[in-house]
Motif scaffolding. Sequence first.
Motif, PDB file in Angstrom:
ATOM      1  N   LEU A  36       0.815  -1.220   0.000  1.00  0.00           N
ATOM      2  CA  LEU A  36       0.000   0.000   0.000  1.00  0.00           C
ATOM      3  C   LEU A  36       0.849   1.271   0.000  1.00  0.00           C
ATOM      4  O   LEU A  36       0.303   2.378  -0.091  1.00  0.00           O
ATOM      5  CB  LEU A  36      -0.926   0.011   1.219  1.00  0.00           C
ATOM      6  CG  LEU A  36      -1.993  -1.086   1.248  1.00  0.00           C
ATOM      7  CD1 LEU A  36      -2.727  -1.074   2.585  1.00  0.00           C
ATOM      8  CD2 LEU A  36      -2.987  -0.932   0.102  1.00  0.00           C
ATOM      9  N   GLN A  69      -6.687  -5.334  -3.886  1.00  0.00           N
ATOM     10  CA  GLN A  69      -5.387  -4.665  -3.966  1.00  0.00           C
ATOM     11  C   GLN A  69      -5.506  -3.363  -4.741  1.00  0.00           C
ATOM     12  O   GLN A  69      -5.017  -2.311  -4.312  1.00  0.00           O
ATOM     13  CB  GLN A  69      -4.367  -5.568  -4.651  1.00  0.00           C
ATOM     14  CG  GLN A  69      -3.036  -4.861  -4.928  1.00  0.00           C
ATOM     15  CD  GLN A  69      -2.224  -5.516  -6.015  1.00  0.00           C
ATOM     16  OE1 GLN A  69      -2.062  -6.736  -6.035  1.00  0.00           O
ATOM     17  NE2 GLN A  69      -1.696  -4.713  -6.944  1.00  0.00           N
ATOM     18  N   GLY A  92      -7.527  -0.799  -2.722  1.00  0.00           N
ATOM     19  CA  GLY A  92      -6.750  -0.272  -1.603  1.00  0.00           C
ATOM     20  C   GLY A  92      -5.675   0.690  -2.052  1.00  0.00           C
ATOM     21  O   GLY A  92      -5.477   1.762  -1.456  1.00  0.00           O
ATOM     22  N   CYS A 106      -7.381   1.595   4.117  1.00  0.00           N
ATOM     23  CA  CYS A 106      -7.042   0.964   2.841  1.00  0.00           C
ATOM     24  C   CYS A 106      -6.849  -0.538   3.003  1.00  0.00           C
ATOM     25  O   CYS A 106      -7.188  -1.319   2.104  1.00  0.00           O
ATOM     26  CB  CYS A 106      -5.799   1.612   2.248  1.00  0.00           C
ATOM     27  SG  CYS A 106      -6.043   3.364   1.825  1.00  0.00           S
ATOM     28  N   ALA A 107      -6.328  -0.961   4.156  1.00  0.00           N
ATOM     29  CA  ALA A 107      -6.184  -2.397   4.410  1.00  0.00           C
ATOM     30  C   ALA A 107      -7.551  -3.059   4.526  1.00  0.00           C
ATOM     31  O   ALA A 107      -7.771  -4.157   4.000  1.00  0.00           O
ATOM     32  CB  ALA A 107      -5.370  -2.626   5.687  1.00  0.00           C
ATOM     33  N   THR A 160     -10.254  -1.949   3.115  1.00  0.00           N
ATOM     34  CA  THR A 160     -10.781  -1.937   1.747  1.00  0.00           C
ATOM     35  C   THR A 160     -10.262  -3.153   0.986  1.00  0.00           C
ATOM     36  O   THR A 160     -11.011  -3.825   0.261  1.00  0.00           O
ATOM     37  CB  THR A 160     -10.369  -0.639   1.033  1.00  0.00           C
ATOM     38  OG1 THR A 160     -10.924   0.484   1.741  1.00  0.00           O
ATOM     39  CG2 THR A 160     -10.854  -0.621  -0.403  1.00  0.00           C
ATOM     40  N   TYR A 161      -8.986  -3.466   1.150  1.00  0.00           N
ATOM     41  CA  TYR A 161      -8.396  -4.673   0.554  1.00  0.00           C
ATOM     42  C   TYR A 161      -9.165  -5.907   1.032  1.00  0.00           C
ATOM     43  O   TYR A 161      -9.586  -6.762   0.235  1.00  0.00           O
ATOM     44  CB  TYR A 161      -6.929  -4.740   0.975  1.00  0.00           C
ATOM     45  CG  TYR A 161      -6.143  -5.950   0.524  1.00  0.00           C
ATOM     46  CD1 TYR A 161      -5.232  -5.854  -0.524  1.00  0.00           C
ATOM     47  CD2 TYR A 161      -6.273  -7.185   1.159  1.00  0.00           C
ATOM     48  CE1 TYR A 161      -4.484  -6.956  -0.925  1.00  0.00           C
ATOM     49  CE2 TYR A 161      -5.537  -8.286   0.755  1.00  0.00           C
ATOM     50  CZ  TYR A 161      -4.647  -8.171  -0.285  1.00  0.00           C
ATOM     51  OH  TYR A 161      -3.918  -9.260  -0.687  1.00  0.00           O
TER      52      TYR A 161
END
Length: 290
Positions: A12, A38, A41, A200-201, A203-204
Amino acid sequence: MTNPAERLVDLLDLERIEVDIFRGRSPEESLQRVFGGQVAGQALVAAGRTTDGDRPVHSLHAYFLRPGRPGVPIVYQVERVRDGRSFTTRRVTAVQQGRTIFNLTASFHRPEEAGFEHQLPPARIVPDPEELPTVAEEVREHLGVLPEALERMARRQPFDIRYVDRLRWTKDEVRDADPRSAVWMRAVGPLGDDPLVHTCALTYASDMTLLDAVRIPVEPLWGPRGFDMASLDHAMWFHRPFRADEWFLYDQESPIATGGRGLARGRIYDRSGQLLVSVVQEGLFRRLEG
């Protein structure tokens, strides 16, 4: 780096190659396409890197346009759509080998005092994650041995996933099953203290199991696949702060599947039952020949 959580943080951490242009790595994998979580994110990281950092993400809406190629870098171009007094909006285009593969619009909101609050409680009471087996443990118990491919995947997996309901292994077991699934998840190691990294993690992670709810009445989740499936679009609303390296419950359901597409909805709760994130995704399902 041997810790999969550290590898996720590194994945990220985009390279800035111009003011609003970033480059992300795409690991060489034995997959037909880059994992959608991925790309989502990384795109959200690119959007967040062009803001002041004092406004958390409150929503994102994304479209998967073309499959990405593993091992080929992805360039993220950010458009600064709006910088208002309360909201910031960014549009991100992901490009690989000259072709647009993904679009994302993200909105950031300055924290405000709530005039009122309410939420629906979780739909059911579930066991604590410590009481549930890992996927590898369930597979090993069923097969008597853990297949080498699954063992390799488990070693690389940045999230610990534990299914609330036991896995089904036969067509008879899935017949007439409700299109619902719930999993406990958390990163397998610390992710640091940057709130954007945790957003963001997660979201991944949100793209890892959501379409399970569509498949559950049709085929066993961990048997041979009868369908090729791909994410078409993805939307998320972030309601409260959270850490993706602490346990969260991902409750998922599919209200409809028709016309080769299946819709799935997800609600993410912390251990106290507070609703953290709402998710909606549609996937494409095509029966495999042969």
